[in-house]
Design a protein around this motif. Sequence first.
Motif, PDB file in Angstrom:
ATOM      1  N   THR A   1     -53.924 -40.218  11.539  1.00 16.76           N
ATOM      2  CA  THR A   1     -53.809 -41.648  11.838  1.00 16.76           C
ATOM      3  C   THR A   1     -52.710 -42.320  11.029  1.00 16.76           C
TER       4      THR A   1
ATOM      5  N   ARG B   1     -53.548 -50.277  12.833  1.00 17.51           N
ATOM      6  CA  ARG B   1     -54.956 -50.358  12.476  1.00 17.51           C
ATOM      7  C   ARG B   1     -55.878 -50.439  13.687  1.00 17.51           C
TER       8      ARG B   1
ATOM      9  N   GLN C   1     -56.053 -47.033  15.065  1.00 18.47           N
ATOM     10  CA  GLN C   1     -56.821 -46.202  14.140  1.00 18.47           C
ATOM     11  C   GLN C   1     -58.310 -46.349  14.404  1.00 18.47           C
TER      12      GLN C   1
ATOM     13  N   VAL D   1     -60.037 -44.911   6.386  1.00 17.79           N
ATOM     14  CA  VAL D   1     -60.321 -44.028   7.508  1.00 17.79           C
ATOM     15  C   VAL D   1     -61.198 -42.864   7.056  1.00 17.79           C
TER      16      VAL D   1
END
Length: 542
Positions: free
Chosen positions: A451, A456, A459, A486
């Motif tokens: 990612t 974002r 993600q 993450v």
Amino acid sequence: MAQPVLAVRNLHVRFRTGDGTLHAVKGIDIDVNAGETVAIVGESGSGKSQTMMSVMGLLASNGWAEGSVKYRGEELVGLSPNKLNHYRGSKLTMIFQEPMTSLDPLYKIGDQLALPLTTHGGLNKARARKRAIELLELVRIPDPERRIDSYPHEMSGGQRQRVMIAMALANNPDVLIADEPTTALDVTVQAKILELLSDLQKRLGMSIVFITHDLGIVRRFADRTYVMKRGEVVESGKTGDIFAAPKHPYTQMLIDAEPTGRKEPVPAGAPMVLEAKDVQVTFGLKKSFFGKAGHVLRAVDGVSLSVRAGETVGVVGESGSGKSTLGRAILRLQPASGMVRFEDRNLMPLDRGGMRPLRRHLQLVFQDPFGSLSPRMTSGEIVTEGLLVHEPSISRKERDRRAAQAFEEVRLDPAWRNRFPHEFSGGQRQRIAIARAMILHPKLVVLDEPTSALDRSVQKEIVELLRELQKAHGLAYVFISHDLAVVRALSDEIMVMKTGKVVERGTAEQIFDRPKEDYTRDLIAAAFLTENAKAEARSLAS
């Protein structure tokens, strides 16, 4: 009012594709003043990178720009490459998003750093080498006198990105365009690089155009911000004003985007998929003239881990800590010692032929998507390449159907499978790489910074997708990343690595809520500066 250093007016960027003309940038205006930092933010595919690629005259061969781009009043659009070279490398420089594809694998780092110094700076070979060592030291690469003779593949992703930053700064440019310059960097180095760029900007009076999807960085670093969506600027203004009171719903969404939730526990009695014990990877770094052994680097030093079906083991640490090398070692893509067992088979005695039938079950998503995608194949052909090896009997029509299905799973339009890699944004290319691994329905997937190139909001979608795939198929993940937000959202267990060793391990809750090591605390503190910035922005807005 003083004339902008860089003035973009009514800029349009288009690409000829197999599906017709793609209108990537739609009549935008941007100003960059002397000594200021301007951020361009937006999701993957918003057109932010292509805007600046057109400024530099670096669009792909099927793309073209219309409108006006003026550097200190001089028009750049329409100039020949030779005339553009008067500006590129000295007046205008660019840090590219994917360092491995920007660095020549056949040349040492020192030779590549010396090129802009000799071409644009007029230095001789000896002075260029001395300056190159100084630049490596500036961007915090340890032992620069030795690493200057390294090749790109001998450096971590973060170290390669720092070399690209050093190259861009070599001739003290007037305008530095930084396209996701901290994407591949761990959080502690990221902070140092941003501090370095800020210091150089003040010292040199340099303007910076910062392209990123990380709004936490933008808030701390940029004077003014342009928010792009689908090729258009939907909001612009002073960065503090935008964060305190965003006017456009899209801007608010970007500010609030963050991977959320926690992974479900591993089912009781889940079978062991992979077990590794005392894995070691060493590199010999040169021999003397008389053949005497030189320095030995222990990239992975006695690391053990186990992963069950449905479990995710997160591996975190700074660049050069050995995370990616460990991932390649357990997949038998890197010579190593120790024991690696997949289900009931010991992988260490197997040669290349013995490993081949198992490859479909052991997949890797690379850190640098552009470097792992063939520029001569369509994205659909890339995604189905593994099927040609492991399921050669299926028809072309079936492969195409499964490619379309894989595109849908990673949130890409199936119609895009006829496009080539250069026609996608960095984040979209990473999703293609994920689709290529998942189409084979593997049992273990090593995700190496999957990612890092994604904004974002995407993600968040990818985290949810990986959870869904894991739950549906009982997949085991080894998740390598410097993005602790993450990692926390995806992992059951987390291993913290430093200089090849595991310095701490535990559940996600233990690592984040009760870290034992100072090194772990430093990583967490650096990672969640952005989270603190968001909280502060919300308080200002209220």
